[in-house]
Design a protein around this motif. Structure first.
Motif, short mmCIF file in Angstrom:
data_model
loop_
_atom_site.label_atom_id
_atom_site.label_comp_id
_atom_site.label_asym_id
_atom_site.label_seq_id
_atom_site.Cartn_x
_atom_site.Cartn_y
_atom_site.Cartn_z
N ALA A 34 5.14 4.99 -4.50
CA ALA A 34 4.46 6.16 -5.07
C ALA A 34 3.28 6.58 -4.22
O ALA A 34 2.87 7.74 -4.25
N ALA A 35 2.73 5.67 -3.42
CA ALA A 35 1.58 5.98 -2.57
C ALA A 35 2.01 6.55 -1.22
O ALA A 35 1.18 7.09 -0.48
N GLY A 36 3.29 6.45 -0.90
CA GLY A 36 3.80 6.99 0.37
C GLY A 36 3.26 6.29 1.60
O GLY A 36 2.98 6.93 2.61
N VAL A 37 3.13 4.97 1.55
CA VAL A 37 2.53 4.24 2.67
C VAL A 37 3.57 3.65 3.62
O VAL A 37 3.22 3.22 4.72
N LEU A 38 4.83 3.61 3.20
CA LEU A 38 5.85 3.01 4.04
C LEU A 38 6.55 4.07 4.90
O LEU A 38 6.88 5.15 4.42
N LYS A 39 6.79 3.72 6.15
CA LYS A 39 7.56 4.58 7.04
C LYS A 39 9.04 4.43 6.70
O LYS A 39 9.44 3.51 5.99
N LYS A 40 9.85 5.34 7.22
CA LYS A 40 11.27 5.34 6.90
C LYS A 40 11.92 4.01 7.25
O LYS A 40 12.66 3.43 6.44
N ASN A 41 11.67 3.50 8.45
CA ASN A 41 12.28 2.24 8.85
C ASN A 41 11.76 1.07 8.01
O ASN A 41 12.48 0.10 7.77
N GLU A 42 10.52 1.17 7.53
CA GLU A 42 9.97 0.12 6.66
C GLU A 42 10.63 0.15 5.29
O GLU A 42 10.87 -0.90 4.69
N ARG A 43 10.93 1.35 4.80
CA ARG A 43 11.62 1.44 3.51
C ARG A 43 13.01 0.85 3.62
O ARG A 43 13.48 0.16 2.70
N THR B 143 -1.53 4.15 -6.02
CA THR B 143 -2.97 4.33 -5.89
C THR B 143 -3.53 4.53 -7.29
O THR B 143 -3.13 5.46 -7.99
N PHE B 144 -4.41 3.68 -7.69
CA PHE B 144 -4.93 3.68 -9.05
C PHE B 144 -6.42 4.02 -9.05
O PHE B 144 -7.21 3.36 -8.38
N VAL C 289 1.19 -3.20 -5.98
CA VAL C 289 0.18 -3.11 -4.93
C VAL C 289 -0.67 -1.86 -5.14
O VAL C 289 -0.14 -0.75 -5.24
N ASP C 290 -1.97 -2.05 -5.21
CA ASP C 290 -2.93 -0.94 -5.25
C ASP C 290 -3.39 -0.72 -3.82
O ASP C 290 -4.23 -1.45 -3.30
#
Length: 217
Positions: A46-55, A80-81, A117-118
């Motif tokens: 939901a925070a959009g922190v992972l790159k495509k290859n990481e996902r 992100t909270f 993860v926050d």
């Protein structure tokens, strides 16, 4: 079967509507996060922190976990909270309200493990269903989070998740071997057959899969 209260961490019977020690119940977190069931997948960024290859790598890791443990599933939630009472309470809410769309109905939320993860606070928490109480405890999850802590601080979210999953996997494999030698020590107590959140979520998952089969003709 006993579980731990997400607020005071005292042992509570899973059928109790409220913690007899502090009064905590699902209604407390429903007021914060909502009362509706939530549809999500095992990997929710939901925070959009992972790159495509990481996902891709994260999904592969979660699939590998499910292959090793056919009764269980592992979920990763990156968010992100702004105001959060505790990641433990959020994880408790999500395991109760979450309908994981990419998990088979045969794997109930009671057999789920969730790493929340926050990313803004660079903090993490592990929540697991009551069916895993004989196999996991706070010491195990604390050590797993501690091993991953440096990577969380550096914002290496995938690497941190890999460390946690690897630690939990190692513990579960060890406990599974012990359970084969002494199954009675790991046998959960029988529960009354009353419909709860788990059964409701099983129906949600089943309906979701029916919808998918209809649309993928």
């Amino acid at each position: 079967m006993l579980m731990k209260c997400p607020r005071c961490v005292q042992r509570v019977h899973r059928s109790a509507r409220q913690c007899p020690h502090c009064g905590f119940g699902i209604a407390d977190v429903d007021r914060i996060f909502g009362e509706q069931d939530v549809r999500l997948k095992c990997l929710t960024d939901a925070a959009g922190v992972l790159k495509k290859n990481e996902r891709v790598a994260a999904r592969r890791m979660l699939s590998d976990f499910q292959r090793k443990f056919p009764q269980l599933f592992f979920g990763l939630y990156f968010g992100t909270f702004k105001e959060l009472p505790s990641l433990r309470q959020f994880g408790f809410w999500l395991l109760n309200r979450g309908a994981f769309e990419d998990v088979e109905v045969s794997r109930p939320n009671e057999a789920g493990i969730l790493l929340s993860v926050d990313v803004s606070g660079k903090a993490a928490g592990i929540t697991f269903g009551y069916a895993l109480q004989p196999f996991l405890d706070d010491e195990v999850t604390f050590k797993a989070l501690s091993a991953a802590h440096p990577y969380f601080l550096q914002g290496q979210w995938l690497r941190a998740s890999e460390v946690v999953v690897k630690r939990i996997t190692k513990t579960l494999a060890k406990q599974a071997r012990r359970a084969k030698r002494d199954p009675e020590a790991f046998e959960p107590a029988p529960q009354p057959e009353t419909e709860g959140v788990g059964e409701i979520l099983e129906r949600i998952r089943a309906n979701h899969r029916t919808d998918q089969s209809r649309t993928q003709v």
